[in-house]
Design a protein around this motif. Sequence first.
Motif, PDB file in Angstrom:
ATOM      1  N   TYR A  66       1.571   7.988 -14.715  1.00 45.74           N
ATOM      2  CA  TYR A  66       1.621   9.388 -15.180  1.00 45.74           C
ATOM      3  C   TYR A  66       3.012   9.972 -14.932  1.00 45.74           C
ATOM      4  N   LEU A  67       3.565   9.708 -13.758  1.00 49.03           N
ATOM      5  CA  LEU A  67       4.903  10.219 -13.445  1.00 49.03           C
ATOM      6  C   LEU A  67       5.948   9.631 -14.393  1.00 49.03           C
ATOM      7  N   GLU A  68       5.804   8.354 -14.700  1.00 45.88           N
ATOM      8  CA  GLU A  68       6.721   7.725 -15.654  1.00 45.88           C
ATOM      9  C   GLU A  68       6.569   8.344 -17.042  1.00 45.88           C
ATOM     10  N   ALA A  69       5.339   8.636 -17.442  1.00 46.30           N
ATOM     11  CA  ALA A  69       5.113   9.262 -18.744  1.00 46.30           C
ATOM     12  C   ALA A  69       5.806  10.623 -18.806  1.00 46.30           C
TER      13      ALA A  69
ATOM     14  N   ARG B 112      11.505   6.851  -5.441  1.00 47.24           N
ATOM     15  CA  ARG B 112      11.685   7.462  -6.761  1.00 47.24           C
ATOM     16  C   ARG B 112      10.450   8.248  -7.175  1.00 47.24           C
ATOM     17  N   HIS B 113       9.278   7.630  -7.009  1.00 46.36           N
ATOM     18  CA  HIS B 113       8.040   8.302  -7.401  1.00 46.36           C
ATOM     19  C   HIS B 113       7.691   9.452  -6.463  1.00 46.36           C
ATOM     20  N   GLN B 114       8.069   9.335  -5.192  1.00 44.79           N
ATOM     21  CA  GLN B 114       7.845  10.453  -4.286  1.00 44.79           C
ATOM     22  C   GLN B 114       8.674  11.660  -4.723  1.00 44.79           C
TER      23      GLN B 114
ATOM     24  N   MET C 219       9.730  12.236  -7.806  1.00 44.89           N
ATOM     25  CA  MET C 219       9.139  12.707  -9.056  1.00 44.89           C
ATOM     26  C   MET C 219       7.879  13.534  -8.790  1.00 44.89           C
ATOM     27  N   LEU C 220       7.083  13.095  -7.844  1.00 46.28           N
ATOM     28  CA  LEU C 220       5.858  13.802  -7.513  1.00 46.28           C
ATOM     29  C   LEU C 220       6.149  15.178  -6.927  1.00 46.28           C
ATOM     30  N   SER C 221       7.195  15.268  -6.134  1.00 43.36           N
ATOM     31  CA  SER C 221       7.528  16.569  -5.538  1.00 43.36           C
ATOM     32  C   SER C 221       8.031  17.556  -6.594  1.00 43.36           C
ATOM     33  N   GLN C 222       8.505  17.023  -7.728  1.00 42.78           N
ATOM     34  CA  GLN C 222       8.980  17.881  -8.813  1.00 42.78           C
ATOM     35  C   GLN C 222       7.920  18.146  -9.867  1.00 42.78           C
ATOM     36  N   ALA C 223       6.812  17.393  -9.803  1.00 43.63           N
ATOM     37  CA  ALA C 223       5.764  17.540 -10.832  1.00 43.63           C
ATOM     38  C   ALA C 223       4.906  18.774 -10.594  1.00 43.63           C
TER      39      ALA C 223
END
Length: 146
Positions: free
Chosen positions: A105-108, A138-140, A142-146
Motif C-alpha cells: 500500500y505504501l509503495e502504491a 524506508r517504509h517506516q 513512508m508510514l509516518s508521512q501517510a
Amino acid sequence: MSLRKDFIERAAEQFAAAIASILKARKEKRYADARNHVRETVLTVLGMEYGALILADAESTSRLLGTATRTRMLAKLVREDGELMREQGDPLTADSRFLLSLELYLEAISLGLNPDTDDATAIAELRALTDPSALSERHQRMLSQA
C-alpha cells in the motif's frame, strides 16, 4: 472506447468479482478455494505468479508491477491471504502477509495512488496488525508521512 480503457475496465471487473469470490469462500470456510482464488486472480489480472511476487520485497514488486493500481490490487490480495492464514491458525505467515500488504500500500502511494476510504481503512487496520519496527526504514518513513 479505446482498447486500453476496455482492458482496464475488464481487469477491474475481474478483480472485483475475484474479491467477492474470495470473501465468499472465506466466509464458508473453504480456505483452499479462497487461496486458489487469490493465486488465480494474481495470475489472470496481474499476469504474474503469486508465489514469485510475495518472495521479493515490496519496493521491487511494485516496480515490477509498474503502476499504483496494480500494486494496490496485490496489496488487497496479500491482505486477504493473510486473513486466510490467520483463520487457519498460521499467525506467523499471516503476520508476514499483513506486513507485506502494508508495504505494498505504501509503495502504491509512492507511485501516485490517492487512497480512497477503503484504502485508508485497510492501511489503518494493517498498521494495527503489524509491528512498525519490522518495516524497513524506508517504509517506516513512508508510514509516518501517510
